[in-house]
Design a protein around this motif. Sequence first.
Motif, mmCIF file in Angstrom:
data_model
loop_
_atom_site.group_PDB
_atom_site.id
_atom_site.type_symbol
_atom_site.label_atom_id
_atom_site.label_comp_id
_atom_site.label_asym_id
_atom_site.label_seq_id
_atom_site.Cartn_x
_atom_site.Cartn_y
_atom_site.Cartn_z
ATOM 1 N N ALA A 393 -15.386 16.108 54.373
ATOM 2 C CA ALA A 393 -15.485 16.827 55.636
ATOM 3 C C ALA A 393 -15.489 18.336 55.414
ATOM 4 N N ASP A 394 -15.911 19.073 56.437
ATOM 5 C CA ASP A 394 -15.844 20.531 56.370
ATOM 6 C C ASP A 394 -14.400 21.009 56.342
ATOM 7 N N SER A 395 -13.536 20.302 57.051
ATOM 8 C CA SER A 395 -12.120 20.639 57.059
ATOM 9 C C SER A 395 -11.321 19.362 57.269
ATOM 10 N N VAL A 396 -10.176 19.268 56.585
ATOM 11 C CA VAL A 396 -9.342 18.064 56.646
ATOM 12 C C VAL A 396 -7.959 18.443 57.154
ATOM 13 N N PHE A 397 -7.567 17.835 58.271
ATOM 14 C CA PHE A 397 -6.240 18.028 58.852
ATOM 15 C C PHE A 397 -5.391 16.790 58.590
ATOM 16 N N ALA A 398 -4.118 16.989 58.326
ATOM 17 C CA ALA A 398 -3.186 15.873 58.160
ATOM 18 C C ALA A 398 -1.868 16.245 58.800
ATOM 19 N N GLY A 399 -1.086 15.245 59.170
ATOM 20 C CA GLY A 399 0.274 15.503 59.615
ATOM 21 C C GLY A 399 1.147 15.764 58.399
ATOM 22 N N ALA A 400 2.256 16.416 58.605
ATOM 23 C CA ALA A 400 3.175 16.651 57.490
ATOM 24 C C ALA A 400 3.640 15.335 56.895
ATOM 25 N N ALA A 401 3.684 14.301 57.723
ATOM 26 C CA ALA A 401 4.176 12.995 57.278
ATOM 27 C C ALA A 401 3.054 11.995 57.007
ATOM 28 N N THR A 402 1.810 12.439 57.020
ATOM 29 C CA THR A 402 0.696 11.547 56.684
ATOM 30 C C THR A 402 0.798 11.092 55.228
ATOM 31 N N ILE A 403 0.511 9.830 54.993
ATOM 32 C CA ILE A 403 0.432 9.300 53.631
ATOM 33 C C ILE A 403 -1.038 9.305 53.216
#
Length: 586
Positions: A393-403
């Motif tokens: 992707a152009d940009s990847v977002f995750a939660g702090a707790a994403t595995i």
Amino acid sequence: MKNFFKIFFASLLALVVFTVIGIFVLIGFIASATSAEKPVIGRNAVLVLNLADHFREQKQDNTIASLMGDAEADIPGLYDVVRMIYSARSDSSVKGIYVICGSDNNGFAASEELRRALLEFKRSNKFVIAYGEAISQKAYYVANAADRLYCHPQGGVEWDGFASGTLFMKGLLDKLEIKPQIFYAGKFKSATEPLREMQMTEANKLQTSVWLGDLYNEFLAAAAATRKTDTATLRALAVNGAIRTAHDALQHQLVDGLRYDDEVKSEIFRRLKLNEEAAINFVTLSDYAKAADFKKSEYSEDKVAIIYAEGDIVDGKGDENQVASNEFRNIVRKARFDKNVKAVVFRVNSPGGSALASDVIWRELALLRKEKPVVVSMGDVAASGGYYISCNADSVFAGAATITGSIGVFSIIPDFQSFFKNKLGITFDRVKTAPYADMGSSDRPLTETEKRFLQASVDSIYYTFKSRVSEGRKKDIAFIDSIAQGRVWAGRRAKDVGLVDRIGTLQDALDCAVRMAGLKEYQTREYPEKKGLLEQLVGNYKRAISKDLIRQEIGEKQFRMLKEVKNTEKMIGIPQARLPFLLGFN
């Protein structure tokens, strides 16, 4: 005989007519029920957020089940819940939120999004009250965002730290004389450990202790911020086993009071400035979803597509709640060819699955990215195959707790020969036209040459996986290999090593996609699109009902174990990019 056929065909015709009429009556009933006027919330409404509800990424299409009184069929999706909480900030009819926080059936990253939404809601100066009889740690993580958090006097707050365990089956397989014959790439790739080890390997213990510790640190930091204390103090409470009763939780200021249900309701009455003889206008999220305009509603030809990829990644058509390569290839392609879709947000909540299916979806996303912005938002899990389809992707977002992470591959070919012969007295024989015609048969062991073939295949897929990540993340493949090896990362540390760009929510990812597309006005379009009534009638509804019945009978944990056993069966002979069997914690 002539009269028999006359009566038979007359009866058959009557049955057909009756069935057709019945279908039209049913469709008419459903249409009238679903086209009812928008419900009115009324004044002094209090939204009810029950953390025991499992909020999937996208609301399920279960209109029929909803009409039959199945409450779970009406549960909104996670992003809908977040948007409703945001919308309620400016809704004059909503005065506050009541959080029921005994258990939390949502993942840690989903809970993180709910927590953030509650914190934003509080900025409107409306109240948030949370109450639980026995409060789990994950529920506490969300509920602690409330103005006031209460516990039942005879209940308690779980405060024992996090643990993650795995069921190992090697001993059982040895007793049954079943040899799993496993091929894998990546020293941290622990998905097959339950079949080949008696306990966790040192590599797996290391990675698990790191990601589990990261999640625990997030939990403690969130609690410390709202309880006005420090993480060391909170950690010591767990280490010393100090919280055994509700009174312990109150003494150490983890809760704001010990109250019975009627006492909590009395406070809500006071907040609403109502006489207790009246009834509190509690509004479920399901009802609020039907009444509130919480979705972006202005008309615009420009659209941002939100594609929800939730579940195991599988080849072909797949079932409901799976990321099937055929379906998602077509969905992504449709978004690419739709001139009105100016950007795409790809929401991934998947532990992975088929390596081939992951590559099919990756290819379509790569083509899409050449024409319009693609932003990935990771949910609870976006690992192995889930990361494969996210990395470009152009940009990847995750939660702090994403595995996330788990960049590795494995394959399983079981050998049942000894089991069949020594335990069941069954033997096999065959004729073949070439040496490898029966390669992969489960009734005989693989030859050394066949083992080399399969390991070479796994190594090749692993190299391709690393190459995809290297290309998408614009990093050298040697560096990718150093953070790959099947290793699992939590969101914040994944950002530090370069697998993720930003820590943020689905809304943050959507805002990013809008900026990248240069949009001022836009509408969102969500995929997969909702199924029609006829498709629900003849399609997945029966399967959903049977799964619900099994889940209710054997319990959620046992149902998950049964599901994993079935998943293991489906993995045989198909190279997999997926997480360990039961990646969970309590």
